[in-house]
Design a protein around this motif. Structure first.
Motif, PDB file in Angstrom:
ATOM      1  N   ALA A  21      18.020  59.505  52.780  1.00  0.00           N
ATOM      2  CA  ALA A  21      17.820  58.757  53.898  1.00  0.00           C
ATOM      3  C   ALA A  21      17.047  60.116  54.813  1.00  0.00           C
ATOM      4  O   ALA A  21      16.152  59.804  55.570  1.00  0.00           O
ATOM      5  N   PHE A  22      17.458  61.257  54.731  1.00  0.00           N
ATOM      6  CA  PHE A  22      16.842  62.526  55.716  1.00  0.00           C
ATOM      7  C   PHE A  22      16.069  63.506  54.749  1.00  0.00           C
ATOM      8  O   PHE A  22      15.724  64.215  55.412  1.00  0.00           O
ATOM      9  N   GLY A  23      16.139  63.316  53.227  1.00  0.00           N
ATOM     10  CA  GLY A  23      15.496  64.654  52.792  1.00  0.00           C
ATOM     11  C   GLY A  23      15.812  65.946  52.923  1.00  0.00           C
ATOM     12  O   GLY A  23      17.283  66.029  52.884  1.00  0.00           O
ATOM     13  N   LYS A  24      15.128  66.676  53.162  1.00  0.00           N
ATOM     14  CA  LYS A  24      15.714  68.151  53.368  1.00  0.00           C
ATOM     15  C   LYS A  24      16.037  68.342  54.755  1.00  0.00           C
ATOM     16  O   LYS A  24      16.146  69.536  55.204  1.00  0.00           O
ATOM     17  N   ASP A  25      15.870  67.423  55.883  1.00  0.00           N
ATOM     18  CA  ASP A  25      16.312  67.517  56.947  1.00  0.00           C
ATOM     19  C   ASP A  25      17.728  67.520  57.467  1.00  0.00           C
ATOM     20  O   ASP A  25      18.347  67.501  58.596  1.00  0.00           O
ATOM     21  N   ILE A  26      18.554  67.326  56.325  1.00  0.00           N
ATOM     22  CA  ILE A  26      20.126  67.267  56.266  1.00  0.00           C
ATOM     23  C   ILE A  26      20.649  68.482  55.361  1.00  0.00           C
ATOM     24  O   ILE A  26      20.250  68.846  54.201  1.00  0.00           O
ATOM     25  N   GLU A  27      21.607  69.099  56.029  1.00  0.00           N
ATOM     26  CA  GLU A  27      22.504  69.987  55.353  1.00  0.00           C
ATOM     27  C   GLU A  27      23.709  69.533  54.831  1.00  0.00           C
ATOM     28  O   GLU A  27      24.511  68.942  55.808  1.00  0.00           O
ATOM     29  N   ILE A  28      24.002  69.501  53.717  1.00  0.00           N
ATOM     30  CA  ILE A  28      25.191  69.060  52.969  1.00  0.00           C
ATOM     31  C   ILE A  28      25.969  70.111  52.320  1.00  0.00           C
ATOM     32  O   ILE A  28      25.804  70.852  51.659  1.00  0.00           O
ATOM     33  N   GLN A  29      27.438  69.901  52.778  1.00  0.00           N
ATOM     34  CA  GLN A  29      28.458  70.619  52.310  1.00  0.00           C
ATOM     35  C   GLN A  29      29.511  70.045  51.552  1.00  0.00           C
ATOM     36  O   GLN A  29      30.138  69.114  52.305  1.00  0.00           O
ATOM     37  N   TYR A  30      29.601  70.224  50.328  1.00  0.00           N
ATOM     38  CA  TYR A  30      30.665  69.417  49.654  1.00  0.00           C
ATOM     39  C   TYR A  30      32.078  70.136  49.583  1.00  0.00           C
ATOM     40  O   TYR A  30      32.093  71.615  49.276  1.00  0.00           O
ATOM     41  N   ASN A  31      33.209  69.759  49.905  1.00  0.00           N
ATOM     42  CA  ASN A  31      34.323  70.185  50.391  1.00  0.00           C
ATOM     43  C   ASN A  31      35.522  69.758  49.538  1.00  0.00           C
ATOM     44  O   ASN A  31      35.623  68.575  49.277  1.00  0.00           O
ATOM     45  N   SER A  32      36.585  70.450  49.202  1.00  0.00           N
ATOM     46  CA  SER A  32      37.829  69.993  48.809  1.00  0.00           C
ATOM     47  C   SER A  32      38.277  69.634  49.975  1.00  0.00           C
ATOM     48  O   SER A  32      37.994  69.950  51.400  1.00  0.00           O
ATOM     49  N   VAL A  33      39.618  69.015  49.877  1.00  0.00           N
ATOM     50  CA  VAL A  33      40.307  68.470  50.924  1.00  0.00           C
ATOM     51  C   VAL A  33      40.890  69.703  51.720  1.00  0.00           C
ATOM     52  O   VAL A  33      40.738  69.573  53.181  1.00  0.00           O
ATOM     53  N   SER A  34      41.324  70.776  51.448  1.00  0.00           N
ATOM     54  CA  SER A  34      41.715  71.650  52.128  1.00  0.00           C
ATOM     55  C   SER A  34      40.698  72.891  52.711  1.00  0.00           C
ATOM     56  O   SER A  34      40.903  73.417  53.751  1.00  0.00           O
ATOM     57  N   ASN A  63      38.780  71.376  57.087  1.00  0.00           N
ATOM     58  CA  ASN A  63      38.891  71.849  58.579  1.00  0.00           C
ATOM     59  C   ASN A  63      38.346  73.232  58.767  1.00  0.00           C
ATOM     60  O   ASN A  63      37.696  73.241  59.930  1.00  0.00           O
ATOM     61  N   PRO A  64      38.284  74.230  57.920  1.00  0.00           N
ATOM     62  CA  PRO A  64      37.524  75.629  58.297  1.00  0.00           C
ATOM     63  C   PRO A  64      36.171  75.082  58.479  1.00  0.00           C
ATOM     64  O   PRO A  64      35.702  75.826  59.419  1.00  0.00           O
ATOM     65  N   GLN A  65      35.536  74.188  57.613  1.00  0.00           N
ATOM     66  CA  GLN A  65      34.058  74.102  58.067  1.00  0.00           C
ATOM     67  C   GLN A  65      33.796  73.428  59.323  1.00  0.00           C
ATOM     68  O   GLN A  65      33.045  73.546  59.862  1.00  0.00           O
ATOM     69  N   VAL A  66      34.736  72.363  59.500  1.00  0.00           N
ATOM     70  CA  VAL A  66      34.629  71.852  60.913  1.00  0.00           C
ATOM     71  C   VAL A  66      34.849  72.868  62.011  1.00  0.00           C
ATOM     72  O   VAL A  66      34.059  72.924  63.049  1.00  0.00           O
ATOM     73  N   GLU A  67      35.708  73.689  62.038  1.00  0.00           N
ATOM     74  CA  GLU A  67      35.956  74.693  63.072  1.00  0.00           C
ATOM     75  C   GLU A  67      34.649  75.664  63.086  1.00  0.00           C
ATOM     76  O   GLU A  67      34.105  76.191  64.175  1.00  0.00           O
ATOM     77  N   ALA A  68      34.070  76.105  61.951  1.00  0.00           N
ATOM     78  CA  ALA A  68      32.877  76.836  61.886  1.00  0.00           C
ATOM     79  C   ALA A  68      31.754  76.022  62.699  1.00  0.00           C
ATOM     80  O   ALA A  68      30.950  76.716  63.198  1.00  0.00           O
ATOM     81  N   PHE A  69      31.560  74.860  62.351  1.00  0.00           N
ATOM     82  CA  PHE A  69      30.570  73.948  62.927  1.00  0.00           C
ATOM     83  C   PHE A  69      30.632  74.027  64.441  1.00  0.00           C
ATOM     84  O   PHE A  69      29.619  74.184  65.272  1.00  0.00           O
ATOM     85  N   LEU A  70      31.596  73.544  64.713  1.00  0.00           N
ATOM     86  CA  LEU A  70      32.197  73.539  66.458  1.00  0.00           C
ATOM     87  C   LEU A  70      31.805  74.950  67.323  1.00  0.00           C
ATOM     88  O   LEU A  70      31.486  74.905  68.354  1.00  0.00           O
TER      89      LEU A  70
END
Length: 395
Positions: free
Chosen positions: A22-35, A38-45
């Motif tokens: 859908a977005f090509g190179k205009d999207i940054e994708i991070q693959y995460n484990s279940v645990s 939440n640290p990734q969400v906190e870092a984004f915010l």
């Protein structure tokens, strides 16, 4: 800029593939484990880039991050969480969350929900190849492939585990770009045939490493394994149907997966006790100290279950004349059909022989109480010969 935080399994990758289409190179994708989510969400915010659009797929946030996302959205931040796990349904109280377990009368996957969402938003154009890919992911993730005999879905999952996730992403994007069909090439088919045999050997070996434990009133089969959890959990559950569920421990990763083939138990509720969640028949959790004690330490003191003899000609399960089991002390346990009582059990130590309306219930009792296994024909014939002689002598 678009940002996607998704799971690091096939369903999570499916969301990543759709986002890339859908977005090509205009999207940054991070693959995460279940645990790891939440640290990734906190870092984004913490970055406070409200011009960025955040998607979270196939994973759910904790209560703390749910509150932070509320505040972020209230201040104009754009966020959307799309999930299909029963344990995440409570997030639907937030405007930014969409958790749906079923769609069109079928079990949903994150990939199928995200695909529908992107189409509704006009972000992706459907093709035959993408439609087929999304359906394969859905059937694999919901285990519907087995009921439908859809080996293509299993092959896709097997291929996923053979490559680093970024490399597999490139392979899939190449397959899906400019094609109306989704298929595997000849080399991939050969690799998959070899992998299928390897997985079969792996699972057969693991079936000999299952430990029985009674935890919170349920009979669990505990096994240690690092890969192929879906296939392994399903195969072991079928091998030992007297167990309520299978717990697959990954001590190095401090994770535990739960699988069941039964309808009377919801393993997502069990996973909740250990800071996890998921589906009714497939869930995951953190290997907490309490989980480590119950599933690892306590079972270490015991011996693994023994498998039933599989190629008998005489000692056959469910025959009314009876079938013979044996425990670790070498003591025989005999299940037979009594004309008046139903299915009955002969075993040393039983003060009163219980009776059951179905053979399966009698066998469940024997396997749970005695951790017994179906013996080979030779032991059965010897037992029946002694039983006949006792009967003829009036003993």
């Amino acid at each position: 800029m678009y940002r996607l935080l998704t799971h690091n399994d096939l369903d999570g990758l499916g969301c990543g593939i759709l986002a890339r289409l859908a977005f090509g190179k205009d999207i940054e994708i991070q693959y995460n484990s279940v645990s790891g989510l939440n640290p990734q969400v906190e870092a984004f915010l913490k970055k406070e880039h409200k011009e960025d659009i955040l998607w979270i797929t196939d994973l759910s946030v904790n209560e703390k991050n749910a509150e932070l996302l509320d505040a972020y959205a209230a201040q104009g931040g754009k966020v959307k969480l799309i999930d299909h796990h029963k344990s995440a349904l409570h997030l639907n109280e937030h405007e930014w969350a969409s958790v749906q377990v079923e769609e069109d009368g079928k079990q949903a996957s994150a990939t199928s929900l995200f695909y529908r969402y992107l189409q509704a938003e006009g972000k992706i154009n459907p093709t035959g190849a993408v439609d087929a890919f999304v359906e394969l992911v859905r059937q694999m993730d919901t285990w519907e492939w087995e009921r439908n005999g859809n080996m293509q879905a299993k092959k896709l999952n097997d291929l996923f585990y053979l490559y680093p996730i970024e490399e597999f992403e490139e392979i899939l994007l190449h397959k899906l770009s400019g094609s109306e069909t989704f298929s595997f090439d000849d080399l991939e088919e050969k690799i998959l045939d070899l992998e299928e045999k390897k997985i079969e050997r792996y699972i057969n070996g693991k079936k000999r490493e299952v430990y029985q434990a009674v935890i919170d009133g349920y009979y669990a089969g505990v096994i240690h394994a690092e890969s192929h959890h879906s296939e392994l959990g399903n195969a072991v559950a079928k091998e030992y149907p007297h167990l309520d569920y299978i717990a697959i421990c990954m001590v190095g990763k401090k994770r535990i997966s739960f699988r069941t083939i039964h309808d009377h138990i919801d393993v997502s509720e069990i996973a909740k006790k250990y800071d996890g969640g998921g589906h009714k028949k497939a869930s995951g959790a953190v290997l907490t100290e309490e989980a480590f004690r119950q599933f690892v330490v306590e079972t270490f003191k015991t011996e693994p279950l023994k498998r039933d003899f599989a190629h008998n000609q005489s000692n056959i399960k469910g025959q009314e004349a009876g079938c013979l089991y044996q425990n670790r002390s070498g003591e025989p346990i005999f299940i037979y059909k009594d004309p008046q009582k139903g299915w009955a059990i002969e075993a040393r130590g039983l003060k009163q022989s219980p009776s059951f309306s179905a053979f399966e219930e009698a066998e469940k009792f024997v396997k749970r109480q005695f951790q017994a296994w179906l013996t080979h024909d030779e032991a059965y014939l010897e037992y029946m010969d002694k039983k006949k002689k006792r009967s003829e002598s009036g003993l």
